[in-house]
Design an enzyme around this catalytic site. Sequence first.
Site, PDB file in Angstrom:
ATOM      1  CG  HIS A  67     -36.270  48.379 -21.229  1.00  0.00           C
ATOM      2  ND1 HIS A  67     -35.105  48.950 -20.813  1.00  0.00           N
ATOM      3  CD2 HIS A  67     -35.912  47.293 -21.935  1.00  0.00           C
ATOM      4  CE1 HIS A  67     -34.079  48.235 -21.245  1.00  0.00           C
ATOM      5  NE2 HIS A  67     -34.557  47.228 -21.929  1.00  0.00           N
TER       6      HIS A  67
ATOM      7  CG  ASP B 260     -38.348  40.990 -26.499  1.00  0.00           C
ATOM      8  OD1 ASP B 260     -38.282  42.230 -26.399  1.00  0.00           O
ATOM      9  OD2 ASP B 260     -38.163  40.379 -27.559  1.00  0.00           O
TER      10      ASP B 260
ATOM     11  CD  GLN C 176     -30.629  45.491 -27.785  1.00  0.00           C
ATOM     12  OE1 GLN C 176     -29.610  46.028 -27.417  1.00  0.00           O
ATOM     13  NE2 GLN C 176     -31.731  46.171 -27.985  1.00  0.00           N
TER      14      GLN C 176
ATOM     15  CE  LYS D 189     -33.015  43.482 -21.447  1.00  0.00           C
ATOM     16  NZ  LYS D 189     -33.549  42.390 -22.262  1.00  0.00           N
TER      17      LYS D 189
HETATM   18  P1  IMP Z   1     -31.141  45.087 -34.567  1.00  0.00           P
HETATM   19  O1  IMP Z   1     -30.656  45.235 -33.165  1.00  0.00           O
HETATM   20  O2  IMP Z   1     -32.344  45.933 -34.872  1.00  0.00           O
HETATM   21  O3  IMP Z   1     -30.052  45.242 -35.578  1.00  0.00           O
HETATM   22  O4  IMP Z   1     -31.662  43.567 -34.748  1.00  0.00           O
HETATM   23  C1  IMP Z   1     -30.767  42.467 -34.703  1.00  0.00           C
HETATM   24  C2  IMP Z   1     -31.447  41.268 -34.019  1.00  0.00           C
HETATM   25  O5  IMP Z   1     -31.615  41.534 -32.635  1.00  0.00           O
HETATM   26  C3  IMP Z   1     -32.835  40.944 -34.558  1.00  0.00           C
HETATM   27  O6  IMP Z   1     -33.024  39.546 -34.487  1.00  0.00           O
HETATM   28  C4  IMP Z   1     -33.758  41.642 -33.581  1.00  0.00           C
HETATM   29  O7  IMP Z   1     -35.040  41.065 -33.537  1.00  0.00           O
HETATM   30  C5  IMP Z   1     -33.001  41.425 -32.289  1.00  0.00           C
HETATM   31  N1  IMP Z   1     -33.264  42.442 -31.261  1.00  0.00           N
HETATM   32  C6  IMP Z   1     -32.747  43.672 -31.179  1.00  0.00           C
HETATM   33  N2  IMP Z   1     -33.203  44.313 -30.081  1.00  0.00           N
HETATM   34  C7  IMP Z   1     -34.030  43.452 -29.467  1.00  0.00           C
HETATM   35  C8  IMP Z   1     -34.782  43.535 -28.251  1.00  0.00           C
HETATM   36  O8  IMP Z   1     -34.771  44.519 -27.509  1.00  0.00           O
HETATM   37  N3  IMP Z   1     -35.513  42.430 -27.949  1.00  0.00           N
HETATM   38  C9  IMP Z   1     -35.507  41.312 -28.717  1.00  0.00           C
HETATM   39  N4  IMP Z   1     -34.804  41.189 -29.834  1.00  0.00           N
HETATM   40  C10 IMP Z   1     -34.060  42.249 -30.211  1.00  0.00           C
END
Ligand code: IMP
Length: 434
Positions: free
Chosen positions: A42, A14, A229, A17
Site C-alpha cells: 500500500h 493494485d 488484494q 486502496k
Molecule cells: P500470492 O498472494 O503471493 O500467493 O500470489 C498469488 C497471486 O496473487 C499472484 O498472481 C500475485 O501476483 C497476486 N497478488 C497477491 N497480492 C497481490 C497484490 O497485493 N496486488 C496484486 N496482485 C497480488
Amino acid sequence: MGNVTVIVGCHWGDEGKGRAAFFESQDAHMIVRSTGGNNAGHTIVYKGKKYALHLIPSGIIHKGKMNVIAPGVVVDPDVLIKEMETLEKDGIKVTKRNFAVSGRAHLIMPYHRDLDRLKEELKGNSKVGTTGKGIGPAYSDKADRIGIRLYDLLLPQKKLQEKIELAIKTHNQLFKANEGFENCVVDSKELAKELKQKAHKLKRFICNTDDLIQNAIRKDEKIVIEGAQAYRLDIDHGDYPMVTSSSPNTSGAISGAGIGPKYVNKTIGVTKAYCSRVGNGPFITEQDNEIGDLIRELGGEYGTTTKRPRRCGWLDCVVLRMAKITMGIDELCLNHLDTIGKIGNELGKIYICYAYKYNGEVIEYFPDDIEITGEIPKPLYISLDTGWDIPKDCKTYEDLPAKAKEFIGLVEEISEIPIKYIGFGADNKYTIVL
Ligand code: IMP
C-alpha cells in the site's frame, strides 16, 4: 447499526486502496488489516512524502489512531520489524497506543518463502506467478493446523522448537527430495533461537485484538478495514487457481477481523480507470501490445512489492458489476482519472468494457467454465473519442474537463455503483470527494 467501513479491491489488486483508506481513516478510531500478508503493497503519498506499507495499516500515518493486524493476516516477522523501523526513521513512533498485532495471526516462516519458490518451480508452466513472499504455504500450514502463530513467539524457546519440529516434518522431506533446495532444510533449534531474538522487538505489540476491536464496536467507534488484494484474486470467487490463498472480499475481510456483517456500515470498492494484473490468469481486456505498454508507462504500473511490470488493459466493468454484489460495494473510489485522460490524448480513444461475447452470446458475468469450453470471452467496449488533462489545482467535480465527467458517468452507469472518491495523481491531495 455498525460503524465499520470496509475497503476492497475490485479487480486484481493494485487499485490504490491506500487513497480510500487514507480518507476514510481520518475520522476513524481504528484501522485494521485482516487478510493476506506482505504480498500487499500500500503506497500512500501524503504531504509530499511516500510511505510504502506492506503490513501495518495505513492509519499509522495519522496521529491518535489505533492500527491493528487482526487474526486473519499472515505476518512475516522480518517485514514487520523492518516496517516499524522505517516508520520510526520517518518520524512516526510505533507504540502500544497506536499499534497491536493479534497473537492468533500466523507467522510466515523462512521455510514458507522457500516452499513458495519450490512449489512454483514444480508447477512449471502452470505456475501462479506468486509474489514469492510465502503467503500460500503459510495459509496451507494454517489450514493443516501446523502453523506457528505470533503467540508462539512468547513461549519458552524449547516449546517453540517443538512446534517448529512438527511443522517441518513434511517440508524437510520435500526440501531434501528436490535438487537445489537441500540447503533449505530447516534446523528447528536454530530457527527457534532466531525467532526468540526477534520476539523481543514484537512482544509488546502481541495481544488479544478481539478485545480492542469489540470494545470499539461496543462504543460505536468508526473502524476501517483496509482490504488487501482483490475480488478476482479471492480463493473462492476469483480465477482459481490463479488467485491468492485468502478471501480478500468483504466477508473474508470482516471474518479475518472477527467482526460480524451487521456491523458493516459501508463498503468502498477501489478501481483504476483501467485494469492491471500481476501474475498469471485470465484478463479479458488485457492489451498485450503497445497500448498496454503505454498504459504501463503512463500509469507507472510496476509492482510495489515485487517491482514486476504489470499486465495492463482497459477497464472491465463486467468484473466491477460482479464485485458490487459479491463484495457488497456501496461506493467506488476511481483512481488514475488523469492517466486514462493522457492515454486518450495519445490514442484519441479510450475504451470501457461493458459485456463479453461468449459462446455466441452476450453475457454480463465472468464465465467460470473457460477451461471446459476452451472459449476466451471477447470484450465488448464502449469508446470515448478523446482524452483530457486535469489541472493539478482541480478541487471539485465541476472543475473536471467535460469528457472526464462523461467517463465518470459511464463508469457509474455500467457498474451501477456511485463514485465517492476520484483520484487524479499519486498524492492524496489530488483527490475529489463527491
Ligand atoms: P500470492 O498472494 O503471493 O500467493 O500470489 C498469488 C497471486 O496473487 C499472484 O498472481 C500475485 O501476483 C497476486 N497478488 C497477491 N497480492 C497481490 C497484490 O497485493 N496486488 C496484486 N496482485 C497480488
